[in-house]
Scaffold this active site. Sequence first.
Site, PDB file in Angstrom:
ATOM      1  N   TRP B 359       0.759  -1.480   0.284  1.00 10.16           N
ATOM      2  CA  TRP B 359       0.037  -0.333  -0.011  1.00 10.16           C
ATOM      3  C   TRP B 359       0.971   1.278  -0.092  1.00 10.16           C
ATOM      4  CZ3 TRP B 359      -1.480   3.504   4.356  1.00 10.16           C
ATOM      5  CH2 TRP B 359      -0.024   3.279   5.700  1.00 10.16           C
ATOM      6  N   ASP B 360       2.372   1.331   0.267  1.00  8.98           N
ATOM      7  CA  ASP B 360       3.114   1.971   0.367  1.00  8.98           C
ATOM      8  C   ASP B 360       2.970   2.900  -1.257  1.00  8.98           C
ATOM      9  OD1 ASP B 360       4.321   0.610   1.837  1.00  8.98           O
ATOM     10  OD2 ASP B 360       6.636   0.875   1.647  1.00  8.98           O
ATOM     11  N   GLU B 490       1.690  -1.281  12.693  1.00 10.09           N
ATOM     12  CA  GLU B 490       1.856  -2.862  12.871  1.00 10.09           C
ATOM     13  C   GLU B 490       2.394  -3.256  14.062  1.00 10.09           C
ATOM     14  OE1 GLU B 490       3.981  -3.626   9.230  1.00 10.09           O
ATOM     15  OE2 GLU B 490       2.085  -3.883   7.687  1.00 10.09           O
ATOM     16  N   LYS B 602       4.495   2.017  15.522  1.00  8.17           N
ATOM     17  CA  LYS B 602       5.449   2.571  14.744  1.00  8.17           C
ATOM     18  C   LYS B 602       5.871   2.937  13.134  1.00  8.17           C
ATOM     19  CE  LYS B 602       7.279  -1.357  11.005  1.00  8.17           C
ATOM     20  NZ  LYS B 602       6.512  -2.778  10.028  1.00  8.17           N
ATOM     21  N   GLN B 603       4.721   3.436  13.493  1.00 13.93           N
ATOM     22  CA  GLN B 603       4.036   4.469  12.422  1.00 13.93           C
ATOM     23  C   GLN B 603       3.389   5.533  12.337  1.00 13.93           C
ATOM     24  OE1 GLN B 603       4.027   1.690   8.182  1.00 13.93           O
ATOM     25  NE2 GLN B 603       3.219   3.924   7.749  1.00 13.93           N
TER      26      GLN B 603
END
Lengths: 763, 763
Positions: B359-360, B490, B602-603
């Site tokens: 999905w990046d 994640e 994580k992000q």
Amino acid sequence: MNQDYIQSSEWSIIEEGFDIERVKSSESLFSIGNGAMGQRANFEEKYTGATFQGSYIGGVYYPDKTRVGWWKNGYPEYFAKVLNAPNWIGIDVCINGEHLDLFTCKKVENFRRELNMKEGWLERSFTATLQNGIDISVETKRFLSLELDEVGAIQYSVTSLNSDAEILFTPYLDSGITNEDTNWDDKFWDTLSVNFENNQAFIEARTLKTDFHTCTFMQSQFFENDEEINLQSEISQTETKISLAYSKVIQQNQTLSIHKFGGYVVDRNHDKEKLVAVAKNVLSQVTNLGFNTLLEQQKKSWTKIWNSADITIDGDIKAQQGIRFNIFQLNQTYSGKDALLNIGPKGFTGEKYGGSTYWDTEAYCIPFYMATKDQKVARNLLEYRYHHLEKAIENAKKLGFSKGAALYPMVTMNGEECHNEWEITFEEIHRNGAIAFAIYNYHRFTDDYSYIPEKGLEVLIGIARFWYQRATFSKDKKKYMILGVTGPNEYENNVNNNWYTNYLAQWCINYTVENIERLKGDFSSDYTRILNKVQLSQAEIEDWTSVADKMYFPYSEENQVYLQQDGFLDKELISVADLDPSQRPINQKWSWDRILRSPYIKQADVLQGFYFFEDNFTNKELERHFDFYEPFTIHESSLSPCVHSIQAAKLGRMEQAYQFYLRTSRLDLDDYNHEVEEGLHITSMAGTWMSIVEGFGGMRIKENMLSFTPKIPKQWKGYSFKVNFRNNIIKVNVSQKETTFDLLSGDEIDIFLNDKHIKVTTN
Amino acid sequence: MNQDYIQSSEWSIIEEGFDIERVKSSESLFSIGNGAMGQRANFEEKYTGATFQGSYIGGVYYPDKTRVGWWKNGYPEYFAKVLNAPNWIGIDVCINGEHLDLFTCKKVENFRRELNMKEGWLERSFTATLQNGIDISVETKRFLSLELDEVGAIQYSVTSLNSDAEILFTPYLDSGITNEDTNWDDKFWDTLSVNFENNQAFIEARTLKTDFHTCTFMQSQFFENDEEINLQSEISQTETKISLAYSKVIQQNQTLSIHKFGGYVVDRNHDKEKLVAVAKNVLSQVTNLGFNTLLEQQKKSWTKIWNSADITIDGDIKAQQGIRFNIFQLNQTYSGKDALLNIGPKGFTGEKYGGSTYWDTEAYCIPFYMATKDQKVARNLLEYRYHHLEKAIENAKKLGFSKGAALYPMVTMNGEECHNEWEITFEEIHRNGAIAFAIYNYHRFTDDYSYIPEKGLEVLIGIARFWYQRATFSKDKKKYMILGVTGPNEYENNVNNNWYTNYLAQWCINYTVENIERLKGDFSSDYTRILNKVQLSQAEIEDWTSVADKMYFPYSEENQVYLQQDGFLDKELISVADLDPSQRPINQKWSWDRILRSPYIKQADVLQGFYFFEDNFTNKELERHFDFYEPFTIHESSLSPCVHSIQAAKLGRMEQAYQFYLRTSRLDLDDYNHEVEEGLHITSMAGTWMSIVEGFGGMRIKENMLSFTPKIPKQWKGYSFKVNFRNNIIKVNVSQKETTFDLLSGDEIDIFLNDKHIKVTTN
């Protein structure tokens, strides 16, 4: 396919008629074992049809490489698996030069197989017409000796029916075997030597990596009709196989028999340099005794087992057969002699679950062995975990715990973790609680406290430390929480505050502190020894207690029930009854995410806690929780129905209790899950026993005495079971009218019957 | 090891000095590519030290067997991986019979490597003393042509420094290659033919399973000093390799050069029967042009790219180098010519993440390609997903969805799911939302609505159906919930009601319904065509809407923030600043369960939603959420800092924005994560671009016009960036004093600068 082809019989498992489709299932169902080794009911002679070959040696395993898509820190590098061991049962049979092979015979008739559970032997007979036109009848009988647990014996007889015939028996040993679940042509065994001396043959082989040394051995005797004869052998051998061929021409209607003795000696019990010498001794001992004497010994050994473990059911032959099958298999799997062995979920009947130890042992199996055998057996099962304490501490360390916190593995052979799904390996931590509970349970049942000061307390301290460190404080709720766990219901993963886990954690801490206090008073030298060894301070104990005191338990005020985990009520709560039956079993029909977001419960979870700690809850509470959770319980674990059966019985719902009982008692015999060919569900068999003894019989320990509140399903005339309680063997006879007791061993015993104190004496 | 050995330079990546420890890292950093193929900066000549060989062809992959410990229903059977393709760059070099091998030379000096980003070539030079005492100097230059994207060219020159010497060049093709990540000696390529004709050589090879046919080819020219010479070749070949040896004795201080042309033609673009013929044509075309002409073309092609994509940073040469490196690599990875290709997280620089699409692409890469290239390129990226719609519907079907619901794969090569962790594959479903968002984003930026009636709406309908079916109703909360998901963070798995996922789901449904309405009015024939094709009724649309309307969003009244997921406040909320630094990175130091129960992010997760949908929230809300979540954000994804940089800039926190920017802009050049040898972080490079353009530059679309609210880190004197907006190329120049604009293409354009309307015209 619900096979249901097993003949009803009180004491035997009987199959009649040969069906190639059933061979693998029957190989499981007719498996034999003696606690030290076991084998699937593979044919002795060559068979080219579909078969699942398996012969297993207790404690001999192999660490397979862990396979995962994406590695996570903490995964174990290896996954121990049970190994198919060298074949010693093989006997190639040729009639006038043609191999006997049931898959290729012109005709097979009168095929009959019997597993006699009363006496512990497996028999097979058939008549066959070979491609060369020779008609023969064959009878075989074999068993693995309980008395001499390194050896098995086979009697194999061939009668030529329509002409004289040359019979060639070629007994062999073969270490060129593989596992069914082998990937990528892995090699597990390294054959060290293949040799023979006189009529004896030996294969020494070691497992790769684990370096377990074994010697597989054989020797044969021959009989024409019933008379022993001498035959000369012709030897052939390869790097992994040795065959001794013996032939004789017999006349029509005459019988040639081979008695083959074989088995394994292993370096767990003997010096690895002397395995061949030991094997020679074993062979000379058993050939001197002979097949028939060994068989008599076997019958006696089984009689002894049944004397303290039998359950009778009057008026329901299938139920009778089912429960005896379960008791029989449990005894074939684990004899309790060796504290290094344990109970694999499939026993010696298949490879699945790697033959490893799960929490099944503590939660389901210990009650059975404890109540049907000498208490030393249950103590051996506890000591198994004591031996693994250091490894459990190492395991916890890998996951970031410290200071002696112990996390027992989910799956293990030697104390090391062998499983590699993060949601199980790292998160199904309630297993630690079952191991502590078993210590409590053992003491409660046997009144033998000595285990705790000697060994058990160290285990409890490691476990208490784990729970203390695993809990985290929520400022929002001002409570300690256990986040990210998988409960006994594995259809939920990575949930927060699984009630069962939190309850066990609190209980473990409190029980450990209680025992520390008791040792301080009553066993002060053990107290000092242990506290010094594990470096435990009063301050640490107080820290534990503060976590236990402030443990969080999710609860629904509206439903007046503890919630299985945070957020359970957010699910779409459609009961199992309202679920489209075509969707079941959901573990075959649904993807994992769909299972996880569903409300469906694989096996008792909150109710498992109510089972362990029933005295802490009222019957009203039990009923409320049972009524709330059972409708969402889909019982796709073989360990599920038994706990529900016991609780339904406790609630007086005998019809429901009976229905749950039926779901486990013949799980394998009737192959409910269409998978019996992979092996039997050994650990769930102990649950079936619990359904009768604890469920219907209502056996409990009250005020340090045995207590019964017997109930009986209306479908049965009566039932009886035996309990070995502190060296008294008591037989409990329940009929629709009354309950009576026979004291089979011991002088007298005080018990409760329906909460009334009575005395049982020898008649 | 933070390598930091790259020389600072505005337009080049330069390494000086030869260090065998750096070879693999430099192979990544100096990678070259042209969108159709790419390769690590492996040496042409023999090298016996540690190296990671890699040459990759866009769209040529292999479906490896899925490896999991325990299979779960729905797992894909295969995991596509990028394949190391046949080597065409190899040139063995022998000097007086001794192999040139930098690992074994007596001495290597003046080693210098330069990747010239302005012109798109890689150069290497050094002097070496061989074991035989000969001193040579070597210069090589190579590039992969952007213009002719099936071909690359190498100029390799050897000068003998201390004596006359026989130089033997042996250019070769080799299909006997493997992957670094190969398990169990898997074979991926089947070599079909090895042949030559005149000075040309060809290897035809097909991938196993996927059956992609390729022809790898080469032809060489020779020069003594600068004069072309003819050399006779000596051919040798094996089943997977062909070598043409050319030798010549040169005098001291003279130079022998080889110009080698090579590359791949593949059956995605040509008839597979004619690949050799096509390769011959390509070779005759490029040998006619010659190395220098091709190089001039290359420079022109790169000039064109930089004309619409360059970013300048004044006063910070490392930042300047970093951002150009990112833009350069993004252009090397994806040219936008081919709608069947996409952007692998490591581009053509390594094997990790399988070279697959994540999905990046939609969340991070489309904005870059959309704003620096013709809008056709972004549209091609959208069409890539349209081509995969049927597979996404199949994928959803495997997971139990029906009626055209589409779940795009987490990781894919050809539309099929290629990942096999249940918590990602089955649960990281927010990816579906990013794919819908990209359609919205494309329309917003380009004002090209045509994609939606032509193709996009079908994708949106499949996605809306998925969300509708995936939501479940909680009677308890009277809301629709999305249970059991993994969000962009994640470090949480299988959570309930991830706010970002729920928000996206609601948005997707509403956006789909909005577009259906628009088509009904404005594109009635498309409306009819699509609704018939997908069998969509008004009733179904209403069902969707009722789910979107009643979507649940976890919220903390106390903190006035949306919760990342249910139960977030139950965690032990220790900020990253208070975490023992020795514990970081937690993904290397902690076991997975510990990461999961921690609060660490994580992000961007909630903040990713605020980034996508910023107009739906006030700045106060953004600030509250930023201040709540950022302290727990551990930024262990390369995709994390950019979103935070953009939001910090929006909040006027330029120092923080700049710090976040620094963490990504030189991630690979300075090897922050100690892993650059595995390849570059291509997709995160687009995030770095966003940090400058959207973060510092404040570029947005407002009222269908470009809008800027430029800010500048105090460390910089000025910066500029270029945007291709609806066929106008505008250059935005920001200094500490002011912002100015240059319209490089187009006549005039209305924009917002700090919310004020201005007009920019050609000077």
